[in-house]
Design a protein around this motif. Structure first.
Motif, mmCIF file in Angstrom:
data_model
loop_
_atom_site.group_PDB
_atom_site.id
_atom_site.type_symbol
_atom_site.label_atom_id
_atom_site.label_comp_id
_atom_site.label_asym_id
_atom_site.label_seq_id
_atom_site.Cartn_x
_atom_site.Cartn_y
_atom_site.Cartn_z
ATOM 1 N N PHE A 129 0.698 -1.306 0.089
ATOM 2 C CA PHE A 129 0.095 -0.316 0.045
ATOM 3 C C PHE A 129 0.528 1.392 0.093
ATOM 4 O O PHE A 129 2.107 0.664 0.155
ATOM 5 N N ALA A 130 0.643 2.015 -0.277
ATOM 6 C CA ALA A 130 1.278 3.708 -0.231
ATOM 7 C C ALA A 130 1.069 4.916 0.459
ATOM 8 O O ALA A 130 -0.485 5.640 0.188
ATOM 9 N N PRO A 131 0.437 4.011 2.140
ATOM 10 C CA PRO A 131 0.256 5.666 2.965
ATOM 11 C C PRO A 131 0.556 7.194 3.091
ATOM 12 O O PRO A 131 1.672 6.900 2.355
ATOM 13 N N ASP A 132 0.027 8.100 3.252
ATOM 14 C CA ASP A 132 -0.138 8.911 3.314
ATOM 15 C C ASP A 132 1.509 9.764 3.867
ATOM 16 O O ASP A 132 2.771 10.747 3.178
ATOM 17 N N SER A 304 -8.571 6.094 -3.913
ATOM 18 C CA SER A 304 -7.300 6.816 -5.234
ATOM 19 C C SER A 304 -6.504 6.834 -4.514
ATOM 20 O O SER A 304 -5.854 7.578 -5.137
ATOM 21 N N ARG A 305 -6.386 6.645 -3.118
ATOM 22 C CA ARG A 305 -5.017 6.936 -2.634
ATOM 23 C C ARG A 305 -4.026 5.866 -2.823
ATOM 24 O O ARG A 305 -3.191 5.472 -2.190
ATOM 25 N N GLU A 573 -0.722 13.393 -8.306
ATOM 26 C CA GLU A 573 -0.342 15.152 -8.571
ATOM 27 C C GLU A 573 -0.405 15.094 -6.974
ATOM 28 O O GLU A 573 0.864 16.447 -7.035
ATOM 29 N N ALA A 574 -0.909 15.538 -6.661
ATOM 30 C CA ALA A 574 -1.149 16.567 -5.329
ATOM 31 C C ALA A 574 -0.452 16.068 -3.810
ATOM 32 O O ALA A 574 0.780 16.591 -3.786
ATOM 33 N N ARG A 575 0.050 14.564 -4.956
ATOM 34 C CA ARG A 575 0.432 13.619 -3.671
ATOM 35 C C ARG A 575 2.489 14.292 -3.726
ATOM 36 O O ARG A 575 2.842 13.777 -2.699
ATOM 37 N N LEU A 576 2.373 14.365 -4.879
ATOM 38 C CA LEU A 576 3.769 13.956 -5.907
ATOM 39 C C LEU A 576 4.357 14.973 -5.865
ATOM 40 O O LEU A 576 5.199 15.441 -6.127
#
Length: 580
Positions: A129-132, A304-305, A573-576
């Motif tokens: 997974f890809a947690p914040d 979508s996370r 896009e916001a996360r990167l």
């Protein structure tokens, strides 16, 4: 299902130490695999570990009832090929070097657990997974690959292939990845290995039915042992009926709730079939109205996370409703019949005859099921012969979503790697392999998987291998869709379901949901990032996203998939965005 994170770095790595602290703060259980490699796990069903030789398997691992071990000769990956033949489950494997660093990773053939890996500075990471918190700590220099995204949006099978991000690598199901990264993955398992070639296409129907039933029983009983208490979905269809009958026949699992959701249209209300199944199996079924609500931006963004667009999590109201009902019953998991349409060969089309023609030529006309196939498809036998001969000349075409919403892609697009076997496999068998690929997404994140364990035995390795090994004409035994499955379980199911020719249909329900969500979906797509990138055909979408056009043409599935991709792009896009 549960998630994992493996981090391998020098013992004194400050970033690794900080990540370990972050994982603990996030509620993950952390343990050391070696002095410089650690594992963090979490979820409704926390992944366990099992040592097998030099490998640490992370997840759920079961011994095969009757494993067929490959004769690998001098193959340097002989041990690993035998490993994936001897075990099945929902796992990834990690092999450490003598220095305690990650040397290789493999992923089980069903693809039930995502396996994404990358290297950043002095750290090697493997994650489901890809947690914040992970992305904030690492601030990885990744970018969205819009070329890959456009392909995945048009070809539904590519959504579970390569990631849509430049940087991390997704290890394919049944493959091994060595470190340092850069070398290609090594396939240990592919569907084509189990497909019978035309020259070896004869198999006894009774033996094939027994083989199929044993495989389903193996998968159902194995997964049913995982939770202390569970629910079982019974839709009223053949596939969920087969799973329920296997649970009852084997007395597997502690089933607290047999759950059905019914729609408010005639074709979506399958309660008569559910009642027949419950009476036949001696169980008590609970049927509830299907939860539904208009699409919202919040719901789209919520799913979508993770590594891939959240297609499996689009039905937010239904997921939330079922999670609550499962928990209220005192259960922690639900077993489904998802994936059966694909693996049991739902499509008794003329492609099945083409597969038969490829193996037997003119002798295929003597097959007793040919007349039934022709009648079912409302064509003549000679039309099927003509189509089979044309396929021999022209080959196959990859599946593609509707052109009305998307701009065409330049050039011919390569198929999914599992379909690259090409001309050796007939069209019906290729479609079955495509179904195996599509079924990988059945394990993808959703609100259900976040809160309870979702068990999909018909997407498990024993069932996949058993069905792939049976020629498509025999899978449609009697000229029926899923004919062999009907034959294999006919003594466990009510006649009403075994002989059922109709199929539950939710199109009107989801169509109405989209019609009632146009005020959200129109600006979401027309003014979104897909349109800005030239992937969405804005003019075509403007026509498609009207009440009149939707009522006439439909295309509800394509619209919701595009909406999910749009949400994923906006989120990532916001996360990167890297801090200044």
């Amino acid at each position: 299902m549960g998630d994992y994170l493996v981090v391998s770095a020098p013992v004194a790595s400050e970033r690794s130490i900080a990540l370990k602290d972050d994982a603990r703060i996030a509620g993950m259980a952390v343990s050391d695999l070696a002095p410089n490699t650690w594992l963090a796990v979490c979820g409704p069903h926390v992944p366990k570990t099992l040592g097998v030789g030099a490998w640490t398997l992370i997840g759920d691992v079961f011994n095969r009832n009757s494993p067929v071990l490959p004769d690998s000769g001098d193959d340097p990956l002989s041990y690993e090929r035998k490993l994936v033949a001897r075990f099945w489950g929902r796992y990834i494997g990690v092999r450490l070097s003598g220095a305690g660093e990650v040397a290789a990773v493999l992923r089980d053939p069903s693809g039930a657990r995502e396996c994404v890996t990358w290297m950043q500075d002095d750290i090697t990471l493997i994650a489901s997974f890809a947690p914040d918190w992970l992305l904030r700590r690492l601030s990885p220099p990744w970018r969205i690959n819009f070329e890959h995204l456009a392909r995945a949006l048009r070809d539904p099978l590519m959504s579970s292939a390569a990631l849509l991000l430049d940087g991390p690598v997704s290890v394919p199901p049944g493959a091994l990845q060595s470190y340092p990264l850069g070398s290609p993955t090594e396939p240990l398992w592919t569907p084509a290995l189990f497909v019978r070639r035309p020259a070896d296409s004869r198999i006894d129907p009774k033996a094939a039915a027994n083989h199929l039933r044993n495989a389903v029983d193996e998968a159902v009983s194995g997964l049913a042992r995982l939770p202390t208490a569970m629910a079982s979905e019974i839709s009223g269809g053949l596939d969920s009926g087969i799973v329920a009958s296997s649970l009852v026949h084997q007395r597997s699992g502690n089933v607290r709730l047999w759950l059905n959701a019914h729609g408010n249209t005639p074709e979506s209300d399958e309660r008569p079939f559910v009642a027949a199944l419950a009476d036949h199996l001696g169980i008590s079924a609970v049927s509830v109205p299907m939860a539904s609500a208009p699409v919202s931006e919040e719901g789209l963004l919520r799913m979508s996370r993770d590594w891939r667009p959240g297609i499996n999590g689009l039905d937010v109201p239904h997921d939330l409703d079922w999670v609550q009902r499962v928990k209220d019953a005192g259960a922690t998991a639900i077993m489904t019949g998802k994936g059966g349409d694909s693996i049991f060969v739902q499509g008794a089309t003329t492609d099945v005859f083409t597969d038969l023609w490829r193996s037997r030529g003119l002798r295929s006309l003597l097959n007793p099921d040919v007349l039934n196939l022709a009648a079912l498809n409302e064509v003549s036998i000679w039309s099927m012969v003509r189509e089979a001969r044309r396929y021999h000349r022209e080959g196959n075409r990859s599946p593609s979503r509707d052109d009305g919403l998307l701009k065409p892609l330049a050039g011919e697009q390569p198929p999914h790697p599992w379909l690259a076997a090409g001309d050796q496999i007939g069209p019906a068998k290729r479609l079955q392999i495509a179904g195996v690929i599509d079924n990988i997404s059945r394990h993808a994140p959703s609100l259900q998987t976040e809160m309870i364990d979702v068990l999909n035995p018909l997407c498990a390795q024993p069932v996949i291998e058993a069905c792939l090994s049976v020629p498509a004409p025999l899978m449609t035994f009697g000229g029926r869709d899923r004919g062999l499955a009907r034959q294999a379980f006919r003594d466990r199911l009510p006649e009403l379901i075994v002989k059922r020719r109709s199929k539950g249909n939710l199109t009107r329900i989801y169509g109405r949901m989209i019609l009632n969500s146009l005020d959200v979906l129109r600006p979401w797509l027309l003014d979104g990032r897909l349109a800005a990138q030239g992937i969405l055909d804005r003019a075509g979408a403007e026509v498609l996203l009207t009440r009149e056009n939707l009522m006439w043409r439909g295309h509800y599935g394509e619209i919701m998939v595009a909406a999910a991709f749009e949400a994923w792009v906006r989120t990532w896009e916001a996360r990167l965005v890297r801090p200044a």
